[in-house]
Motif scaffolding. Structure first.
Motif, PDB file in Angstrom:
ATOM      1  N   ASP A 169       0.827  -1.206   0.000  1.00 47.60           N
ATOM      2  CA  ASP A 169       0.000   0.000   0.000  1.00 47.60           C
ATOM      3  C   ASP A 169       0.863   1.259   0.000  1.00 47.60           C
ATOM      4  N   ALA A 173       0.824   4.174  -2.974  1.00 50.82           N
ATOM      5  CA  ALA A 173       0.557   5.599  -2.751  1.00 50.82           C
ATOM      6  C   ALA A 173       1.596   6.477  -3.446  1.00 50.82           C
ATOM      7  N   ARG A 196      -6.933  -4.285  -2.116  1.00 57.55           N
ATOM      8  CA  ARG A 196      -8.054  -3.348  -2.005  1.00 57.55           C
ATOM      9  C   ARG A 196      -7.517  -1.915  -2.070  1.00 57.55           C
ATOM     10  N   GLY A 198      -8.852   1.007  -1.002  1.00 53.61           N
ATOM     11  CA  GLY A 198      -9.098   1.886   0.139  1.00 53.61           C
ATOM     12  C   GLY A 198      -9.313   3.332  -0.294  1.00 53.61           C
ATOM     13  N   GLU A 199      -8.702   4.249   0.434  1.00 51.82           N
ATOM     14  CA  GLU A 199      -8.894   5.675   0.167  1.00 51.82           C
ATOM     15  C   GLU A 199      -8.214   6.122  -1.127  1.00 51.82           C
ATOM     16  N   GLN A 200      -7.359   5.261  -1.687  1.00 50.36           N
ATOM     17  CA  GLN A 200      -6.657   5.639  -2.914  1.00 50.36           C
ATOM     18  C   GLN A 200      -7.460   5.349  -4.182  1.00 50.36           C
ATOM     19  N   GLU A 201      -8.644   4.755  -4.050  1.00 50.31           N
ATOM     20  CA  GLU A 201      -9.361   4.270  -5.238  1.00 50.31           C
ATOM     21  C   GLU A 201      -9.602   5.365  -6.284  1.00 50.31           C
ATOM     22  N   ALA A 202     -10.093   6.506  -5.872  1.00 53.88           N
ATOM     23  CA  ALA A 202     -10.400   7.560  -6.843  1.00 53.88           C
ATOM     24  C   ALA A 202      -9.154   7.991  -7.609  1.00 53.88           C
TER      25      ALA A 202
END
Length: 233
Positions: A169, A173, A196, A198-202
Motif C-alpha cells: 500500500d 501511494a 483493495r 481503500g482511500e486511494q481508489e479515486a
C-alpha cells in the motif's frame, strides 16, 4: 422437548424428496459453495489455487449413469439430484486457455507490473499469479520497477494485453498512479491492481487502474471478463 426435523414433519425422507424439500436444500447449499469457490473462499487445490499451466494432459473416462430397468410400480417418485463438480467454472476457463494456445500458439497473458523491492511486491505478485493462472491466463513475472518509462517498455515487449500492478500500500501511494499512466500510454488494454484500494481508489482509477483483485473478490467473473478483453480485435 423432542426436536422434529423438517424431513420428519414432511412425513419422512421419501415424502421430503417427493415434495422437493431435500432438493431445494441441496440446491441452496450448492449455490453457497459455488459462490465461495468463485471467490476462492473455499480452495480447490490445482483448480482455484496453486494452478499448474504446464501440467500434462490426461485422458479422462466419461462415466455415464446406468439406468436400471423398472421393477413394478414405484411407490415414490421424485426429481433426481443433478450431478455436479465444483471445479467446473475454473476448468472451463482453463479449457478456453488451452484452445487459445492450440489455435494461436500462446496463452493469454497478464504482465505483473511489480513496483519497488521484492520485499514490497512479492506477496501480492504471488497472489496475482495464482489468481490469473487459475483461469489459464499466464502471468509474466518481473523484477521491481521504480521508473515508469522502464515499466512501459517492459510491458510493450511482453506480448501481454493486460497488466496488474503489484506492491505494498505504501508503494502504491507513491508510485502506482505514475505507473498506471505509463501502462495506459503503452496501450495496456486493462490495468488491474492487486489489493483493495481503500482511500486511494479515486486517484488510482483517475490514473488508469480499471479493476482491483483481492481475496474474497469474484475471481470467476473477473477472469471471464479478462477473456472478453483479450479476445477483442
Amino acid at each position: 422437548m423432542a426436536v422434529v426435523s423438517g424431513d420428519e414433519k414432511a412425513g419422512g425422507v421419501f415424502a421430503s424428496l417427493e415434495q422437493n424439500l431435500i432438493q431445494r436444500k441441496v440446491a441452496a447449499t450448492r449455490a453457497a459453495r459455488e459462490a465461495n469457490i468463485a471467490r476462492r473462499k473455499e480452495v480447490l487445490t490445482g483448480a482455484s489455487e496453486f494452478p499448474n499451466l504446464g501440467e500434462a494432459q490426461v485422458a479422462v473416462l466419461v462415466a455415464k449413469p446406468v439406468e436400471l430397468a423398472p421393477y413394478g410400480e414405484a411407490k415414490f417418485k421424485f426429481d433426481a439430484l443433478p450431478p455436479m463438480r465444483l471445479a467446473v467454472p475454473f476448468e472451463r476457463l482453463r479449457d478456453r486457455s488451452d484452445e487459445i494456445l492450440k489455435t494461436k500458439g500462446a496463452r493469454p497473458k497478464v504482465f505483473l507490473a511489480n513496483l519497488g523491492t521484492p520485499a514490497e511486491f512479492t506477496a501480492r505478485a504471488t497472489f496475482a499469479k495464482s489468481f490469473f493462472e487459475a483461469g489459464g491466463i499466464e502471468a509474466i513475472e518481473t523484477a521491481g520497477f521504480t521508473d515508469p518509462a522502464a515499466l512501459a517498455k517492459a510491458f510493450q515487449t511482453s506480448g501481454a494485453a493486460l497488466a496488474c500492478l503489484c506492491s505494498s500500500d505504501k508503494v502504491y501511494a507513491a508510485q502506482a498512479p505514475a505507473a498506471a499512466k505509463a501502462l495506459q500510454a503503452a496501450s495496456a488494454r486493462h490495468i488491474y491492481l492487486a489489493g483493495r484500494p481503500g482511500e486511494q481508489e479515486a486517484a488510482l482509477r483517475s490514473a488508469g487502474v480499471n479493476d482491483f483483485i483481492f481475496a474474497g473478490g469474484d475471481a470467476v467473473a473477473t477472469l471471464q471478463e479478462a477473456y472478453r478483453l483479450v479476445e477483442q480485435t
